[in-house]
Scaffold this active site. Structure first.
Site, mmCIF file in Angstrom:
data_model
loop_
_atom_site.group_PDB
_atom_site.id
_atom_site.type_symbol
_atom_site.label_atom_id
_atom_site.label_comp_id
_atom_site.label_asym_id
_atom_site.label_seq_id
_atom_site.Cartn_x
_atom_site.Cartn_y
_atom_site.Cartn_z
ATOM 1 N N ASP A 238 -11.148 -57.537 -32.925
ATOM 2 C CA ASP A 238 -12.354 -56.716 -33.100
ATOM 3 C C ASP A 238 -13.521 -57.256 -32.266
ATOM 4 O OD1 ASP A 238 -11.963 -54.504 -34.600
ATOM 5 O OD2 ASP A 238 -13.023 -55.222 -36.385
ATOM 6 N N GLN A 335 -8.406 -42.846 -3.246
ATOM 7 C CA GLN A 335 -8.270 -41.574 -2.503
ATOM 8 C C GLN A 335 -9.312 -41.498 -1.383
ATOM 9 O OE1 GLN A 335 -5.783 -39.711 -3.268
ATOM 10 N NE2 GLN A 335 -6.156 -37.873 -2.051
ATOM 11 N N GLU A 362 -4.340 -55.375 -26.149
ATOM 12 C CA GLU A 362 -5.388 -55.395 -27.198
ATOM 13 C C GLU A 362 -5.587 -53.996 -27.798
ATOM 14 O OE1 GLU A 362 -8.791 -57.951 -26.699
ATOM 15 O OE2 GLU A 362 -7.734 -59.096 -25.169
HETATM 16 C C1 LIG Z 1 -0.837 -58.082 -18.771
HETATM 17 C C2 LIG Z 1 -0.582 -58.210 -20.233
HETATM 18 C C3 LIG Z 1 -1.113 -59.279 -20.943
HETATM 19 C C4 LIG Z 1 -0.846 -59.425 -22.306
HETATM 20 N N1 LIG Z 1 -1.332 -60.523 -22.968
HETATM 21 C C5 LIG Z 1 -1.018 -60.697 -24.285
HETATM 22 C C6 LIG Z 1 -1.445 -61.869 -24.978
HETATM 23 O O1 LIG Z 1 -2.133 -62.741 -24.425
HETATM 24 N N2 LIG Z 1 -1.066 -62.022 -26.264
HETATM 25 C C7 LIG Z 1 -0.308 -61.095 -26.934
HETATM 26 O O2 LIG Z 1 -0.006 -61.314 -28.097
HETATM 27 N N3 LIG Z 1 0.111 -59.982 -26.299
HETATM 28 C C8 LIG Z 1 -0.229 -59.757 -24.994
HETATM 29 N N4 LIG Z 1 0.210 -58.641 -24.326
HETATM 30 C C9 LIG Z 1 1.050 -57.687 -25.032
HETATM 31 C C10 LIG Z 1 0.310 -56.425 -25.435
HETATM 32 O O3 LIG Z 1 -0.595 -56.709 -26.457
HETATM 33 C C11 LIG Z 1 1.355 -55.370 -25.802
HETATM 34 O O4 LIG Z 1 1.985 -54.995 -24.598
HETATM 35 C C12 LIG Z 1 0.712 -54.170 -26.503
HETATM 36 O O5 LIG Z 1 0.288 -54.503 -27.792
HETATM 37 C C13 LIG Z 1 1.701 -53.012 -26.596
HETATM 38 O O6 LIG Z 1 2.889 -53.447 -27.189
HETATM 39 P P1 LIG Z 1 4.291 -53.153 -26.473
HETATM 40 O O7 LIG Z 1 4.220 -53.544 -25.055
HETATM 41 O O8 LIG Z 1 5.351 -53.716 -27.326
HETATM 42 O O9 LIG Z 1 4.389 -51.573 -26.488
HETATM 43 P P2 LIG Z 1 4.804 -50.594 -27.756
HETATM 44 O O10 LIG Z 1 4.227 -51.150 -28.984
HETATM 45 O O11 LIG Z 1 6.289 -50.469 -27.653
HETATM 46 O O12 LIG Z 1 4.089 -49.326 -27.338
HETATM 47 C C14 LIG Z 1 4.483 -48.581 -26.175
HETATM 48 C C15 LIG Z 1 3.562 -47.412 -26.020
HETATM 49 O O13 LIG Z 1 3.696 -46.561 -27.147
HETATM 50 C C16 LIG Z 1 2.461 -45.911 -27.372
HETATM 51 N N5 LIG Z 1 2.038 -46.168 -28.759
HETATM 52 C C17 LIG Z 1 2.002 -47.336 -29.392
HETATM 53 N N6 LIG Z 1 1.531 -47.190 -30.644
HETATM 54 C C18 LIG Z 1 1.286 -45.879 -30.801
HETATM 55 C C19 LIG Z 1 0.784 -45.087 -31.861
HETATM 56 N N7 LIG Z 1 0.455 -45.641 -33.046
HETATM 57 N N8 LIG Z 1 0.652 -43.757 -31.658
HETATM 58 C C20 LIG Z 1 0.998 -43.195 -30.473
HETATM 59 N N9 LIG Z 1 1.463 -43.891 -29.430
HETATM 60 C C21 LIG Z 1 1.607 -45.217 -29.587
HETATM 61 C C22 LIG Z 1 1.444 -46.460 -26.365
HETATM 62 O O14 LIG Z 1 1.373 -45.614 -25.248
HETATM 63 C C23 LIG Z 1 2.084 -47.766 -25.964
HETATM 64 O O15 LIG Z 1 1.667 -48.184 -24.683
HETATM 65 C C24 LIG Z 1 -0.060 -58.444 -22.983
HETATM 66 C C25 LIG Z 1 0.442 -57.359 -22.259
HETATM 67 C C26 LIG Z 1 0.199 -57.229 -20.922
HETATM 68 C C27 LIG Z 1 0.768 -56.039 -20.193
#
Ligand SMILES: Cc1cc2nc3c(=O)[nH]c(=O)nc-3n(C[C@H](O)[C@H](O)[C@H](O)COP(=O)(O)OP(=O)(O)OC[C@H]3O[C@@H](n4cnc5c(N)ncnc54)[C@H](O)[C@@H]3O)c2cc1C
Length: 382
Positions: A238, A335, A362
């Site tokens: 938050d 672009q 986040e």
């Molecule tokens: C460059 C980078 C740095 C990161 N750094 C950290 C870090 O320091 N610490 C850490 O803990 N994590 C980190 N992450 C992880 C990041 O927090 C997760 O990638 C993110 O929370 C999404 O989780 P996921 O990738 O498992 O996607 P999922 O949870 O599988 O979600 C995939 C997609 O589904 C959709 N979606 C998800 N929830 C919903 C909903 N409720 N309703 C509708 N659509 C939805 C969204 O489009 C989402 O992108 C990082 C990720 C990246 C890419």
């Protein structure tokens, strides 16, 4: 372009901070992509510590985190260098749970070192099978006498592989779902932790999967109250969510600046690209996106700092709008640069890669929409 510093959300200390940091960035940062990412990040943390900027990542003498200051710093750093913003942001996110919930001993052990740039921080929440759905995490921490034993994996962890410690969330079994998670401080040299598996993403940052096999922590590693880890993670996010929007704003301002300079000099017919009505319409949309993002971000930060209000709705609005619209601003800038815009290493090309992840981490944009809609509907239902 810096008129926004006169907005009533800021006081004189913020204007001074932004001016001093701008000078520091001009003297100390380049936006070249480094050949050795890890040492570039270590150097940035050291430089930001020596410059005194990391002090803003931890609470001041009165115990407060100034979100407007954090947002201004991220906006300014992101405008100059995505990697510098990343290095700064992770010192804040990776120490925030200690600032908010740590014991006095934990604060003394970690926060001054984070502020000096002596310890590199990281925040480990995401797992291979649980990203957006944090409450479904699998990783376990079992109590065994005076220790905790960790098993499981975390992935996509920023600073993974270079961090000195990880704030880690694991299931401690008080209840299923969100109520059975606790937070821990895990030093990098903990036996049973393997942080060597790196992940490469489109805009290079240190990122790793962490694997834990019977990794043993002392009782003192528990951070805050047992079973409160989910709430602690959300409270930490938050504070920092508004500042993700601020980083996106910094990228968007840089793209607008690059595109405007290009439009004013690139010849088109008898004049320049900037004389063309279609280009002017694009520029107007970019200015609108930048200004609305800035208003939402600094309003959210001000609400928290000055009014002392929980700002989940406003932080979600700021992050959603600033990250989505920065993507659109940067795309327009690419672009306007034509072929040069997709040429590797050109600033708008780097920004195009840099912005993408901010709409995912986040809290993905879809998650922010849920937060906003829930808050909105609650007002009608009460
Ligand atoms: C460059 C980078 C740095 C990161 N750094 C950290 C870090 O320091 N610490 C850490 O803990 N994590 C980190 N992450 C992880 C990041 O927090 C997760 O990638 C993110 O929370 C999404 O989780 P996921 O990738 O498992 O996607 P999922 O949870 O599988 O979600 C995939 C997609 O589904 C959709 N979606 C998800 N929830 C919903 C909903 N409720 N309703 C509708 N659509 C939805 C969204 O489009 C989402 O992108 C990082 C990720 C990246 C890419």
């Amino acid at each position: 372009m810096r008129d926004f510093l006169d907005w009533p959300f800021f006081d004189a200390s913020h204007r001074d901070l932004a001016e001093r940091l701008e000078h520091w960035c001009q003297a100390n940062l380049t936006d070249d992509e480094p050949s050795d990412l890890d040492s570039a990040c270590r150097d940035l943390v050291r430089g930001l510590g020596d410059g005194g900027w990391l002090r803003h990542c931890v609470p001041d003498e009165a115990g407060r985190l100034d979100v407007r200051g954090l947002a201004l710093i991220r906006e300014t750093l992101a405008r100059h260098s995505g990697l510098a913003d990343f290095a700064f942001a992770m010192q804040g996110l990776g120490s925030g749970t200690i600032s908010l919930f740590g014991s006095e001993a934990q604060k003394a052990d970690y926060l001054p070192a984070v502020a000096r740039g002596d310890k590199i921080a990281a925040f480990a929440l995401t797992e291979p099978e649980s990203g957006s759905d944090v409450a479904s995490m699998d990783m376990t921490a079992e109590q065994d006498g005076d220790s905790w034993v960790l098993n499981g994996a975390k992935t996509y962890i920023s600073n993974g592989g270079i961090a000195d410690y990880y704030i880690l969330f694991a299931r401690t079994g008080e209840a299923p779902g969100a109520k059975g998670i606790s937070a821990f401080i895990v030093d990098r040299d903990t036996e049973g932790l393997d942080d060597s598996e790196r992940i490469e993403v489109i805009a290079p940052h240190p990122l790793a999967t962490l694997r834990f096999a019977d990794a043993r922590l002392p009782a003192s590693a528990l951070l805050g109250e047992r079973g409160r880890g989910f709430a602690q993670a959300m409270a930490t996010l938050d504070v920092f969510r508004t500042t993700v929007g601020a980083a996106a704003l910094g990228f968007a301002r840089r793209a607008l600046d690059e595109a405007t300079r290009r439009a004013l000099t690139r010849r088109l017919g008898a004049g320049t690209l900037a004389d063309n009505a279609v280009t002017q319409s694009k520029l107007a949309e970019m200015v609108l996106d930048v200004e609305t993002s800035a208003l939402l971000i600094y309003r959210a930060a001000w609400l928290r700092d000055v009014k002392g209000l929980r700002n989940s709705r406003e932080a979600a609005l700021a992050k959603l709008h600033a990250t989505d619209s920065a993507q659109s601003v940067i795309d327009k800038a690419v672009q306007m640069f034509g072929g040069l815009g997709v040429t590797r290493g050109v600033p708008v090309e780097r920004l195009y890669r840099e912005i993408r992840a901010l709409r995912i981490y986040e809290g993905a944009s879809e998650v922010q929409k849920m937060v906003i809609a829930r808050a909105h509907l609650a007002e009608y239902r009460t």
